[in-house]
Scaffold this active site. Sequence first.
Site, PDB file in Angstrom:
ATOM      1  N   HIS A 141     -22.748 -29.844  11.802  1.00 55.35           N
ATOM      2  CA  HIS A 141     -22.363 -30.526  10.557  1.00 55.35           C
ATOM      3  C   HIS A 141     -20.980 -30.072  10.139  1.00 55.35           C
ATOM      4  CE1 HIS A 141     -24.787 -26.929   9.710  1.00 55.35           C
ATOM      5  NE2 HIS A 141     -23.992 -26.734   8.659  1.00 55.35           N
ATOM      6  N   HIS A 143     -18.658 -29.542   6.921  1.00 54.72           N
ATOM      7  CA  HIS A 143     -18.630 -29.418   5.460  1.00 54.72           C
ATOM      8  C   HIS A 143     -17.308 -30.020   4.969  1.00 54.72           C
ATOM      9  CE1 HIS A 143     -21.803 -26.185   4.908  1.00 54.72           C
ATOM     10  NE2 HIS A 143     -21.507 -25.984   6.182  1.00 54.72           N
TER      11      HIS A 143
HETATM   12  P1  5GP Z   1     -24.399 -24.030   7.294  1.00 52.07           P
HETATM   13  O1  5GP Z   1     -24.664 -22.773   6.509  1.00 52.07           O
HETATM   14  O2  5GP Z   1     -25.378 -24.173   8.431  1.00 52.07           O
HETATM   15  O3  5GP Z   1     -22.982 -24.188   7.707  1.00 52.07           O
HETATM   16  O4  5GP Z   1     -24.651 -25.225   6.290  1.00 52.07           O
HETATM   17  C1  5GP Z   1     -25.896 -25.754   6.033  1.00 52.07           C
HETATM   18  C2  5GP Z   1     -25.806 -26.409   4.687  1.00 52.07           C
HETATM   19  O5  5GP Z   1     -26.955 -27.233   4.529  1.00 52.07           O
HETATM   20  C3  5GP Z   1     -25.788 -25.430   3.521  1.00 52.07           C
HETATM   21  O6  5GP Z   1     -24.584 -25.580   2.806  1.00 52.07           O
HETATM   22  C4  5GP Z   1     -27.011 -25.810   2.705  1.00 52.07           C
HETATM   23  O7  5GP Z   1     -26.793 -25.741   1.323  1.00 52.07           O
HETATM   24  C5  5GP Z   1     -27.296 -27.216   3.166  1.00 52.07           C
HETATM   25  N1  5GP Z   1     -28.687 -27.606   3.091  1.00 52.07           N
HETATM   26  C6  5GP Z   1     -29.749 -26.909   3.562  1.00 52.07           C
HETATM   27  N2  5GP Z   1     -30.876 -27.567   3.324  1.00 52.07           N
HETATM   28  C7  5GP Z   1     -30.531 -28.712   2.695  1.00 52.07           C
HETATM   29  C8  5GP Z   1     -31.291 -29.803   2.198  1.00 52.07           C
HETATM   30  O8  5GP Z   1     -32.508 -29.867   2.280  1.00 52.07           O
HETATM   31  N3  5GP Z   1     -30.587 -30.814   1.606  1.00 52.07           N
HETATM   32  C9  5GP Z   1     -29.227 -30.783   1.489  1.00 52.07           C
HETATM   33  N4  5GP Z   1     -28.637 -31.826   0.892  1.00 52.07           N
HETATM   34  N5  5GP Z   1     -28.485 -29.756   1.955  1.00 52.07           N
HETATM   35  C10 5GP Z   1     -29.130 -28.729   2.551  1.00 52.07           C
END
Ligand code: 5GP
Length: 155
Positions: A141, A143
């Site tokens: 993903h 951001h």
């Molecule tokens: P990472 O830490 O893997 O780079 O980012 C994962 C992102 O997914 C985090 O910023 C977290 O807040 C978001 N996230 C996790 N679970 C959910 C969810 O159920 N719904 C949404 N909209 N975002 C989520």
Amino acid sequence: MSGNNNSISDRICVLASHFTGSSPMASEKEAALAATPSDADAPTIFDKIINKEIPSTVVYEDDKVLAFRDITPQAPTHILIIPKVKDGLSGLSKAEERHFDILGRLLYTAKLVAKQEGLDEGFRIVINDGPKGCQSVYHIHVHLLGGRQMNWPPG
Ligand code: 5GP
């Protein structure tokens, strides 16, 4: 499987760390450390978002890509852009030549959504990878963060 973010215990762990940390930065780090890197094709919470099994605020969608608001925003605008088909891309470190098109689409979609969100003065793109990169969901993903002045270096 322990590395599957789709399990209830992992999910509770990630959500708990989001809401109980003393600072957003700390809680994101805890969430990342709680998430064991999963098999490249193991499902994650993002599959449920793609399939509309759990709600999200979708801001852009086409046949290849979905963009929705992060549940724990780190900026006034915080959107996640994901491929609808993971195809082994649990993270950027798993990228292969066959992913050229989808990787380009993710970044181009980020640009489109930034425009749509009115981020004309600038924005930041982040791709976390692996535990040390603070990745908590193993479905690649992008951001998109904006709406405030960013700082450098990042934490
Ligand atoms: P990472 O830490 O893997 O780079 O980012 C994962 C992102 O997914 C985090 O910023 C977290 O807040 C978001 N996230 C996790 N679970 C959910 C969810 O159920 N719904 C949404 N909209 N975002 C989520």
